[in-house]
Write a protein that holds these residues in place. Structure first.
Motif, short mmCIF file in Angstrom:
data_model
loop_
_atom_site.label_atom_id
_atom_site.label_comp_id
_atom_site.label_asym_id
_atom_site.label_seq_id
_atom_site.Cartn_x
_atom_site.Cartn_y
_atom_site.Cartn_z
N ASP A 211 -6.60 -9.06 -72.25
CA ASP A 211 -7.23 -7.82 -71.76
C ASP A 211 -7.60 -7.94 -70.28
O ASP A 211 -7.60 -6.97 -69.53
N ASP A 214 -4.57 -7.38 -68.09
CA ASP A 214 -4.30 -5.96 -67.97
C ASP A 214 -5.15 -5.29 -66.89
O ASP A 214 -4.70 -4.40 -66.17
N LYS A 215 -6.41 -5.74 -66.78
CA LYS A 215 -7.32 -5.17 -65.77
C LYS A 215 -6.98 -5.65 -64.37
O LYS A 215 -7.43 -5.08 -63.39
N LYS A 217 -4.04 -5.96 -62.69
CA LYS A 217 -2.64 -5.67 -62.34
C LYS A 217 -2.37 -6.03 -60.87
O LYS A 217 -3.17 -5.67 -60.00
#
Ligand code: NAI
Length: 305
Positions: A211, A214-215, A217
């Motif tokens: 997760d 994903d944050k 990028k």
């Protein structure tokens, strides 16, 4: 206001086959720059033979998005590689305006377990690699009186990280390279800045939960890097920190210091008694170059009488 454009500009991005380099390349291409996608196509630790697959794939991606790009699969870690990468740019597009030194590998081990080969390989790719490509590109930029160079450092280099003595040494060396290149490039309109990124890539995938990846990028880092490659950027010698939408400036600073009466002799006890004042960072400032620090010392000494 008009958007920041790169029409007619030629950019080399090393290690652009994936991760941050890919993201920088896509953004630059979308704003009109012609791109040399350099990538050796190796593993995260730089072992094994490379392949041109990563660079070719990226070029196809840029072209599919309407951009212009050529692939280059030379390693940055040799002088010949550096020259060949710049030759790829000259053969395809006739010049080099922008160089993003981004290629990198990791060989993490605690210092006790660090082998000489792990040290040398990390130095070769990060430090010698940035030197090799910049050394070949700099004369071209000088000739054209235009250049934008980016170094890629890391919080590990700026602040330290357990298990990364080789990587942190290499990453801080790049700040030293920038510090002097900014002076030598200034009169030729060659600016040099540094990015300290935080991004979820294959390099950080093993140490970050999904997760978080994903944050973080790479796309969130590239705007400041690409801005620093633009004609509109007038900064040189700045370390930009970027990740997940956070942007800041990191800097080497020096505290105001104290002056002890040297003529009377300075004892160990003088140092012990004033250590807190010596270490104080309130009022600390960065210097534009080494001579500015000398001037500050002379001024502090003369004020102290
Ligand atoms: P990545 O592993 O996706 O990208 C590095 C690229 O460099 C790879 O595609 C690899 O094939 C290429 N490469 C390796 N050796 C090469 C050589 N000798 N010649 C040409 N290409 C070579 O990893 P990431 O995260 O995108 O890293 C990009 C840069 O950012 C590296 O310099 C890394 O040290 C730095 N960095 C990344 C951080 C992060 O949070 N991802 C944090 C701080 C710094």
């Amino acid at each position: 206001m008009a958007e920041v454009r790169f029409d007619g500009r030629v950019a080399i991005i090393t290690g652009a086959g994936g991760g941050l380099g890919r993201s920088h390349a896509m953004l630059l291409a979308s704003r009109g720059a012609k791109i040399v996608v350099n990538d050796l196509g190796g593993t995260v630790d730089g072992s094994g033979a490379g392949s041109s697959e990563m660079a070719n794939k990226m070029v196809a991606e840029i072209k599919a998005a309407g951009g212009e790009a050529v692939a280059d699969a030379h390693g940055v870690d040799t002088a010949e590689g550096g020259q060949a990468i710049v030759k790829t740019a000259l053969d395809a597009f006739g010049k080099v305006d922008i160089l993003i030194n981004n290629a990198g590998i990791l060989r993490d081990k605690s210092f006790m377990k660090m082998e000489e080969e792990d040290w040398d390989k990390v130095m070769a790719v990060h430090v010698k690699g940035a030197y090799n490509v910049t050394k070949a590109a700099f004369p071209v930029m000088r000739e054209n009186n235009y250049g934008r160079i980016i170094m890629t450092t890391s919080a590990a280099g700026l602040y330290g990280n357990f298990g990364q003595t080789n990587y942190s040494s290499a990453k801080l060396a790049l700040v030293g390279l920038m510090n002097t290149l900014k002076l030598e490039g200034a009169r030729y309109n060659i600016l040099c800045n540094t990015i300290a990124p935080i991004a979820g890539t294959r390099m950080t995938a093993t140490v970050m939960p999904p997760d978080m990846v994903d944050k973080l990028k790479p796309d969130y880092v590239s705007p400041v890097v690409v801005y620093a490659c633009s004609e509109e950027c007038t900064d040189s010698g700045v370390i930009f920190v970027a990740g997940a939408g956070y942007f800041s400036r990191a800097a080497m600073v020096e505290g105001p210091g104290i002056v002890l009466p040297a003529a009377k002799g300075i004892t160990l006890e003088d140092i012990r008694d004033r250590i807190a004042d010596i270490k104080k960072l309130e009022g600390a400032q960065p210097f534009g170059q080494a001579n500015d620090q000398v001037a500050r010392i002379i001024s502090a000494l003369s004020k102290a009488g």
